[in-house]
Write a protein that holds these residues in place. Structure first.
Motif, short mmCIF file in Angstrom:
data_model
loop_
_atom_site.label_atom_id
_atom_site.label_comp_id
_atom_site.label_asym_id
_atom_site.label_seq_id
_atom_site.Cartn_x
_atom_site.Cartn_y
_atom_site.Cartn_z
N ILE A 36 0.82 -1.21 0.00
CA ILE A 36 0.00 0.00 0.00
C ILE A 36 0.86 1.26 0.00
N ALA A 37 2.17 1.11 -0.08
CA ALA A 37 3.08 2.26 -0.14
C ALA A 37 3.95 2.18 -1.38
N GLY A 38 3.54 1.39 -2.34
CA GLY A 38 4.33 1.13 -3.53
C GLY A 38 4.15 -0.34 -3.90
N LYS A 39 4.89 -0.79 -4.90
CA LYS A 39 4.81 -2.19 -5.30
C LYS A 39 5.21 -3.09 -4.13
N GLN A 40 4.40 -4.10 -3.87
CA GLN A 40 4.61 -4.96 -2.70
C GLN A 40 5.99 -5.62 -2.74
N GLN A 41 6.67 -5.55 -1.62
CA GLN A 41 7.95 -6.21 -1.48
C GLN A 41 8.18 -6.57 -0.02
N ALA A 42 8.61 -7.79 0.24
CA ALA A 42 8.86 -8.21 1.61
C ALA A 42 10.01 -7.39 2.19
N MET A 43 9.76 -6.81 3.38
CA MET A 43 10.71 -5.89 3.98
C MET A 43 11.16 -6.41 5.34
N ALA A 44 12.20 -5.77 5.89
CA ALA A 44 12.74 -6.18 7.18
C ALA A 44 13.11 -4.95 7.99
N ASN A 45 12.81 -5.02 9.28
CA ASN A 45 13.21 -4.00 10.26
C ASN A 45 14.27 -4.62 11.15
N ARG A 100 5.84 -10.11 12.97
CA ARG A 100 6.87 -11.15 13.13
C ARG A 100 7.71 -11.27 11.86
N ALA A 101 7.06 -11.16 10.70
CA ALA A 101 7.78 -11.29 9.43
C ALA A 101 8.74 -10.12 9.20
N ILE A 102 8.34 -8.91 9.60
CA ILE A 102 9.14 -7.72 9.31
C ILE A 102 10.20 -7.47 10.37
N ASN A 103 9.83 -7.52 11.63
CA ASN A 103 10.75 -7.17 12.72
C ASN A 103 11.67 -8.34 13.02
N ARG A 104 12.93 -8.21 12.61
CA ARG A 104 13.88 -9.31 12.69
C ARG A 104 14.55 -9.37 14.06
N THR A 105 13.80 -9.83 15.03
CA THR A 105 14.34 -9.88 16.39
C THR A 105 15.54 -10.82 16.50
#
Length: 421
Positions: A112-121, A364-369
């Motif tokens: 929803i902020a551009g073309k979908q892409q799996a991201m990481a924090n 859980r998918a984005i925040n790489r604890t």
């Protein structure tokens, strides 16, 4: 109590509390370098984007103070013109990682902020330190706070007043909307909303294009210094110790470069700890990032609010207990799942998501604890919480702990459904 003594006392308290609660203190040799043999970073040079804001400091200081070299990489900061540019360069791989708006990355991950892409924090870069500035024209109309703004807006035609944030799914949009709604203003119905890059906010207000904006420092202080506007509310008044910028990258980049991801996180984490260690370090940081290559502004414009010394342009001065923080014994830096989930509730509230997401699974998918824990181990002597959720009370008295996000997202009198205009 001096800042150094306060930090020392707080560290003893947190370590004791962490051990009692089952959290763990990551051991490590003070000058160890975890970058040898099979643990060596895959990429010797790491290009990291940033926007000229005070909270880019951990990335800049990681490079200037040599924390990157300690962890086996050469960090190459890249100054970007807008958050859209950061998004596009992250997505294309032109940037390896970036200083990024927390909820912008969530929006990109969800498409929803551009073309979908799996991201990481990889980690949180800072808490607090943003604000909402109103124009001096509003001040002459008797507007000095949220209540008087609501009265002025209610007496005007919808869209009369133009307010800006920095990105449609970004943190500044979320702070702006949350505060406006808390005082009875529907941002989408009552105002005209614009997107403006941070360095252009003050100039747009000066020439009369904006009635208000939400942005990071030093641009709120710049508006006061240039007699353009005044601080109506700080973001830490909206949510004390809120998450703000993150060290973001693509999920595929982490998968392809796990050791580099760990080394980058460790270098920036160590820089964040160094900045927060003393007021002298904060002053040194302010002088460094004020330079042309970074923020290109006067150091004095950065230093005051970086030290928590606030004045609002209306004659009020205070020492803010929740000023911009970069480390706070690791509490700032840890990528709490509940923080990411909160932004999802706001994307849902304002109609940016068409349906309720799986809040916990997305966070859980984005925040790489797991990457953060490895980096904390590499740095050493970092308290890492056992729980990945935290509890906060916001400006309207609502308590957020991530326990029931779907209900929390819909329990607002002012909200929006469907595609935003």
């Amino acid at each position: 109590m001096s800042n150094a003594r306060f930090i020392s006392s707080r560290r003893r308290f947190l370590v004791g509390s962490a051990l009692a609660a089952g959290s763990w203190l990551v051991p490590g040799l003070r000058n160890a370098v975890w970058a040898a043999g099979s643990d060596a970073p895959e990429k010797p040079q790491v290009r990291v984007g940033f926007i000229p804001l005070t909270d880019c400091a951990p990335i800049v200081m990681a490079a200037l103070k040599g924390f990157d070299k300690k962890h086996g990489i050469s960090l190459q900061p890249s100054k970007e013109a807008s958050w859209a540019a950061v998004r596009d360069k992250l997505a294309s791989g032109e940037l390896d990682a970036a200083h990024a708006l927390y909820s912008m990355i969530y929006g990109l991950h969800l498409g929803i902020a551009g073309k979908q892409q799996a991201m990481a924090n990889l980690m949180t870069l800072n808490n607090n330190g943003q604000a909402i500035t109103l124009s001096n024209q509003l001040r002459t109309q008797g507007v000095i706070d949220g209540s008087s703004l609501q009265q002025r807006v209610a007496a005007s035609e919808p869209g009369t007043y133009r307010f800006a944030h920095t990105f449609p799914t970004g943190t500044h949009a979320m702070w702006l909307y949350y505060w406006l709604a808390s005082v009875g203003i529907d941002p989408f119905r009552d105002l005209r909303l614009l997107v403006v890059p941070p360095p252009q906010m003050v100039m747009n207000m000066k020439i009369g294009n904006l009635s208000g904006f939400c942005v990071g420092e030093p641009w709120n202080q710049r508006a006061i210094s240039e007699n353009v506007g005044y601080t109506a509310v700080t973001s830490q008044q909206v949510w004390p110790d809120h998450p703000e910028k993150i060290l973001a990258t693509r999920a595929q980049w982490v998968n392809d470069n796990p050791h580099t991801a760990r080394a980058l996180t460790a270098a920036v984490l160590e820089a964040a700890r160094w900045i927060d260690a003393s007021d002298d370090n904060r002053r040194e940081t302010a002088r460094a990032i004020a330079g042309r290559a970074w923020l290109n502004t006067q150091a004095d414009t950065i230093t005051g609010r970086m030290l928590g010394q606030y004045q609002d342009g209306l004659g009020h001065r205070w020492q803010d207990a929740h000023g911009m923080q970069f480390f706070r014994d690791g509490e700032v830096s840890f990528p709490w799942l509940s923080d990411g989930m909160w932004f999802l509730t706001q994307l849902q509230r304002w109609g940016l998501l068409k349906q309720q997401p799986d809040y916990h699974a997305v966070a859980r998918a984005i925040n790489r604890t797991e990457v953060y824990r490895q980096a904390a181990s590499a740095v050493g002597n970092i308290v890492v919480p056992q729980s990945e959720m935290r509890r906060s009370t916001l400006i309207d008295g609502r308590v957020w702990d991530g326990s029931n996000p779907a209900a929390w997202a819909t329990d607002f009198a002012i909200k929006r459904r469907g595609e935003p205009a």
